[in-house]
Design a protein around this motif. Structure first.
Motif, PDB file in Angstrom:
ATOM      1  N   VAL A 232       0.837  -1.205   0.000  1.00  0.00           N
ATOM      2  CA  VAL A 232       0.000   0.000   0.000  1.00  0.00           C
ATOM      3  C   VAL A 232       0.871   1.255   0.000  1.00  0.00           C
ATOM      4  O   VAL A 232       0.380   2.351  -0.197  1.00  0.00           O
ATOM      5  CB  VAL A 232      -0.943   0.025   1.227  1.00  0.00           C
ATOM      6  CG1 VAL A 232      -1.917  -1.128   1.158  1.00  0.00           C
ATOM      7  CG2 VAL A 232      -0.154  -0.019   2.525  1.00  0.00           C
ATOM      8  N   TYR A 233       2.162   1.068   0.232  1.00  0.00           N
ATOM      9  CA  TYR A 233       3.084   2.197   0.266  1.00  0.00           C
ATOM     10  C   TYR A 233       3.856   2.352  -1.040  1.00  0.00           C
ATOM     11  O   TYR A 233       4.780   3.139  -1.113  1.00  0.00           O
ATOM     12  CB  TYR A 233       4.069   2.045   1.432  1.00  0.00           C
ATOM     13  CG  TYR A 233       3.393   2.080   2.775  1.00  0.00           C
ATOM     14  CD1 TYR A 233       3.096   3.288   3.400  1.00  0.00           C
ATOM     15  CD2 TYR A 233       3.032   0.909   3.419  1.00  0.00           C
ATOM     16  CE1 TYR A 233       2.468   3.325   4.623  1.00  0.00           C
ATOM     17  CE2 TYR A 233       2.398   0.931   4.645  1.00  0.00           C
ATOM     18  CZ  TYR A 233       2.112   2.133   5.250  1.00  0.00           C
ATOM     19  OH  TYR A 233       1.483   2.165   6.462  1.00  0.00           O
ATOM     20  N   GLU A 234       3.482   1.595  -2.059  1.00  0.00           N
ATOM     21  CA  GLU A 234       4.173   1.718  -3.344  1.00  0.00           C
ATOM     22  C   GLU A 234       3.693   2.991  -4.043  1.00  0.00           C
ATOM     23  O   GLU A 234       2.578   3.050  -4.569  1.00  0.00           O
ATOM     24  CB  GLU A 234       3.909   0.486  -4.214  1.00  0.00           C
ATOM     25  CG  GLU A 234       4.330   0.614  -5.660  1.00  0.00           C
ATOM     26  CD  GLU A 234       5.801   0.951  -5.842  1.00  0.00           C
ATOM     27  OE1 GLU A 234       6.197   1.217  -6.972  1.00  0.00           O
ATOM     28  OE2 GLU A 234       6.569   0.977  -4.865  1.00  0.00           O
ATOM     29  N   THR A 235       4.493   4.015  -4.001  1.00  0.00           N
ATOM     30  CA  THR A 235       4.152   5.300  -4.600  1.00  0.00           C
ATOM     31  C   THR A 235       5.209   5.681  -5.619  1.00  0.00           C
ATOM     32  O   THR A 235       6.245   5.030  -5.749  1.00  0.00           O
ATOM     33  CB  THR A 235       4.086   6.415  -3.532  1.00  0.00           C
ATOM     34  OG1 THR A 235       5.418   6.667  -3.063  1.00  0.00           O
ATOM     35  CG2 THR A 235       3.210   5.996  -2.366  1.00  0.00           C
ATOM     36  N   LEU A 236       4.960   6.771  -6.313  1.00  0.00           N
ATOM     37  CA  LEU A 236       5.915   7.259  -7.305  1.00  0.00           C
ATOM     38  C   LEU A 236       7.209   7.731  -6.669  1.00  0.00           C
ATOM     39  O   LEU A 236       8.217   7.907  -7.354  1.00  0.00           O
ATOM     40  CB  LEU A 236       5.278   8.388  -8.123  1.00  0.00           C
ATOM     41  CG  LEU A 236       4.094   7.988  -9.004  1.00  0.00           C
ATOM     42  CD1 LEU A 236       3.528   9.224  -9.692  1.00  0.00           C
ATOM     43  CD2 LEU A 236       4.489   6.941 -10.026  1.00  0.00           C
ATOM     44  N   GLU A 237       7.196   7.957  -5.349  1.00  0.00           N
ATOM     45  CA  GLU A 237       8.376   8.472  -4.674  1.00  0.00           C
ATOM     46  C   GLU A 237       9.155   7.382  -3.939  1.00  0.00           C
ATOM     47  O   GLU A 237      10.136   7.677  -3.266  1.00  0.00           O
ATOM     48  CB  GLU A 237       7.968   9.576  -3.684  1.00  0.00           C
ATOM     49  CG  GLU A 237       7.377  10.810  -4.358  1.00  0.00           C
ATOM     50  CD  GLU A 237       8.346  11.429  -5.355  1.00  0.00           C
ATOM     51  OE1 GLU A 237       9.522  11.641  -4.994  1.00  0.00           O
ATOM     52  OE2 GLU A 237       7.945  11.676  -6.500  1.00  0.00           O
ATOM     53  N   SER A 238       8.729   6.146  -4.032  1.00  0.00           N
ATOM     54  CA  SER A 238       9.444   5.086  -3.329  1.00  0.00           C
ATOM     55  C   SER A 238      10.833   4.897  -3.952  1.00  0.00           C
ATOM     56  O   SER A 238      11.047   5.146  -5.141  1.00  0.00           O
ATOM     57  CB  SER A 238       8.664   3.774  -3.386  1.00  0.00           C
ATOM     58  OG  SER A 238       8.758   3.199  -4.670  1.00  0.00           O
ATOM     59  N   PRO A 239      11.820   4.452  -3.160  1.00  0.00           N
ATOM     60  CA  PRO A 239      13.171   4.273  -3.701  1.00  0.00           C
ATOM     61  C   PRO A 239      13.243   3.370  -4.927  1.00  0.00           C
ATOM     62  O   PRO A 239      13.932   3.703  -5.898  1.00  0.00           O
ATOM     63  CB  PRO A 239      13.932   3.684  -2.507  1.00  0.00           C
ATOM     64  CG  PRO A 239      13.258   4.289  -1.318  1.00  0.00           C
ATOM     65  CD  PRO A 239      11.792   4.298  -1.680  1.00  0.00           C
TER      66      PRO A 239
END
Length: 454
Positions: free
Chosen positions: A315-322
Motif C-alpha cells: 500500500v506504500y508503493e508510490t511514485l516516490e518510493s526508492p
C-alpha cells in the motif's frame, strides 16, 4: 541500450516470485526480518501486553512500508536460492556472535586494493588471455577494463568511514622456474609466478573448459598470494584481476571469492565483459532495478510452466518510493550503445562483486532476507538482477562494525553514520550517472534519504 522503451515496468514485484514456492524457499516472515536487524534478535514491535496477532499485524504493516525500498529476493528459476532454498539466514545477532569474525581496530582498519598485476616480458604468452576468444578483435576495440582508481573511490563510499588505499608494492606476473625433471612433464604455460619485490607465489593455469578465454588462473593460488601480502595495518585486501579464474577442476569459472577469516578476496572482471552478454543471455532491459518488473519475472516463470499469478502490492508503493525512483531513472536515461556505456556497465558489474566479496571479509554471509548486494548468485544472469545496496540487516552489520566498534558511536551516531554513508555513495553515483546502475542507485538513495529524514 536497445529495447529500453519496449517495457514500461509499470508493475513491480516486491516479494519473491511464484517460483520461490516451487523451489521450496520459505522466506523469513515480517517479524523475523525485523528481529534479524536487531542486536538482541527480538522483534522490536513485540512488547509486554501485546498479543501475538497484534504484533503480527503491526509487523506486516511495517513490511509493506519497507517493501518498495527493500523488496524480497526475486528467486527466479535457476537462481542460487533455487538450488539451495534452505540456506541458513544470518541475523545481526548471529553475526555479532560469530567467533571468527574479524573486528575493526584503530591499528587495523585500512582497506587495500591491489590492481591487476603487470605482465612481464618473460610471460608475454599471457597477453591476450584476458580477451574473450569468441569475439572478433575489431569488435573488442575501445573496451577498457574496469578502473582500479574508480574501484577505490567506490569502496571509499560504500565502506564509508574506512581509509581505502592502493597496495603499496607493484605486482607482476613473471616466469615460474621449476626443477627440470618436473618441468618436462608440464606444459610451459602451466604455471606463472605472481611477484612483489623478491617474493613470488606459484599460480597454476589451465585451458578454459568453455573456451570463452584462452586460459585461466587458479583462484586458490591467487588467494594464497593475497594472504602473504596482507599489510600489517590492513583490515582487508582486495586483489583485482583481468584474467579469468577457476577454483577447482569441476568449475567452469569463478568471478570472485573471499577468504573472510583471512581478510582477503580476489575479483576478476573477465566474465563481466559485455562482449559475453549474448552468450550469457543477459537481458539488458531487465537488469537491476528493472529486474523487479513483474512482467519480466512472470515471463521467466512461464518458461518453467508456472503461470503468472496476482502478487501482493504494498500500500506504500508510490511514485516516490526508492525502487520506483530507481526504475524511473533508468527509463529516463538515454543509453545509446557506445563504448562508454558498455565500459561503464563492465565497471559497475565488477565493483558490485568487489563490495560483495569484501562484505565476506566483514564476516557477512549470503543474505536471504531481502534483495541485497550480499545475496548469493548462480551466474551472470542472476548477478545483474541483484541490487547494489545493502539491505536493512546487512547495513546494520556494516554500520555497527564501522560506527560502533571502530568509531565508538552510540545509536544516534550510528544512524547519522548510515545517512552519511548514503550521501557519500550518492555523490559517487552522481559522478557516474551515465551508467544505468549508478543512475538508478543514486535515485534509490535519494528516496531512501527522504524516508530517513521524515
Amino acid at each position: 541500450m536497445a529495447g529500453k522503451a519496449d517495457c514500461q515496468h509499470n508493475e513491480l514485484l516486491l516479494e519473491c516470485s511464484p517460483w520461490a514456492e516451487e523451489a521450496g524457499f520459505d522466506r523469513p516472515n515480517a517479524g523475523k526480518r525485523l528481529a534479524a536487524a536487531t542486536k538482541g534478535g527480538r522483534n522490536p514491535l513485540a512488547a509486554k501486553g501485546k498479543s501475538a496477532n497484534a504484533v503480527k499485524k503491526l509487523s506486516q504493516q511495517v513490511a509493506e512500508r519497507l517493501a518498495p525500498s527493500f523488496p524480497g529476493p526475486l528467486l527466479l528459476p535457476k537462481d542460487e536460492l533455487n538450488w539451495d532454498p534452505d540456506y541458513p539466514p544470518q541475523s545481526l545477532r548471529s553475526w555479532l556472535n560469530e567467533v571468527e569474525r574479524n573486528k575493526l581496530t584503530p591499528e587495523r582498519k585500512t582497506l587495500y586494493v591491489a590492481g591487476p598485476p603487470v605482465v612481464m616480458p618473460g610471460v608475454s604468452f599471457m597477453n591476450g588471455w584476458e580477451q574473450p576468444t569468441g569475439t572478433p578483435v575489431n569488435e573488442l576495440e575501445g573496451f577498457e577494463p574496469p578502473s582500479t582508481q574508480a574501484s577505490l573511490e567506490y569502496l571509499s563510499a560504500f565502506y564509508y568511514g574506512l581509509p581505502v588505499k592502493f597496495f603499496p608494492q607493484p605486482l607482476r606476473f613473471v616466469p615460474w622456474t621449476e626443477p627440470p625433471q618436473r618441468a618436462k612433464s608440464r606444459n610451459s604455460h602451466s604455471y606463472v609466478g605472481l611477484a612483489r619485490d623478491d617474493y613470488c607465489t606459484r599460480i597454476r593455469t589451465r585451458e578454459t573448459p568453455d573456451k570463452k578465454f584462452k586460459r585461466q588462473l587458479n583462484l586458490n593460488d591467487l588467494l594464497d598470494a593475497a594472504i602473504a601480502m596482507l599489510p600489517d595495518d590492513a583490515y582487508s585486501l582486495a586483489l583485482l584481476m583481468d584474467f579469468d579464474m577457476y577454483e577447482d577442476d569441476d568449475d567452469d569459472f569463478c568471478c570472485g571469492r573471499a577468504y573472510g577469516g583471512s581478510r582477503v578476496c580476489v575479483v576478476s572482471s573477465a566474465r563481466y565483459h559485455p562482449a559475453l552478454d549474448i552468450d550469457e543471455s543477459i537481458d539488458h532491459e531487465h537488469m537491476w532495478p528493472t529486474s523487479h518488473c513483474k512482467k519480466f519475472a512472470d515471463s521467466l516463470c512461464v518458461v518453467e510452466e508456472l503461470e503468472p499469478r496476482e502478487h501482493i502490492k504494498s500500500v506504500y508503493e508510490t511514485l516516490e518510493s526508492p525502487l520506483r525512483r530507481a526504475v524511473d531513472a533508468v527509463r529516463r536515461a538515454s543509453a545509446p550503445s557506445t563504448r562508454q556505456v558498455f565500459n561503464g556497465l563492465w565497471f559497475s558489474r565488477t565493483v558490485r562483486t568487489l563490495v560483495h566479496e569484501l562484505g565476506h571479509c566483514f564476516g557477512m554471509d549470503h543474505c536471504i532476507f531481502y534483495a541485497c548486494n550480499m545475496q548469493g548468485t548462480s551466474g551472470m544472469a542472476e548477478d545483474v538482477r541483484q541490487p547494489p545496496y545493502l539491505c536493512l540487516v546487512c547495513l546494520e552489520k556494516v554500520a555497527h562494525a564501522i560506527a560502533c566498534e571502530l568509531q565508538l558511536c552510540d545509536q544516534a551516531g550510528k544512524e547519522e553514520y548510515i545517512k552519511a554513508r548514503y550521501r557519500a555513495t550518492a555523490e559517487f553515483c552522481e559522478a557516474w550517472k551515465h551508467v544505468d546502475l549508478f543512475a538508478a542507485y543514486g535515485a534509490w538513495i535519494q528516496g531512501r534519504l527522504q524516508q530517513l529524514s521524515v
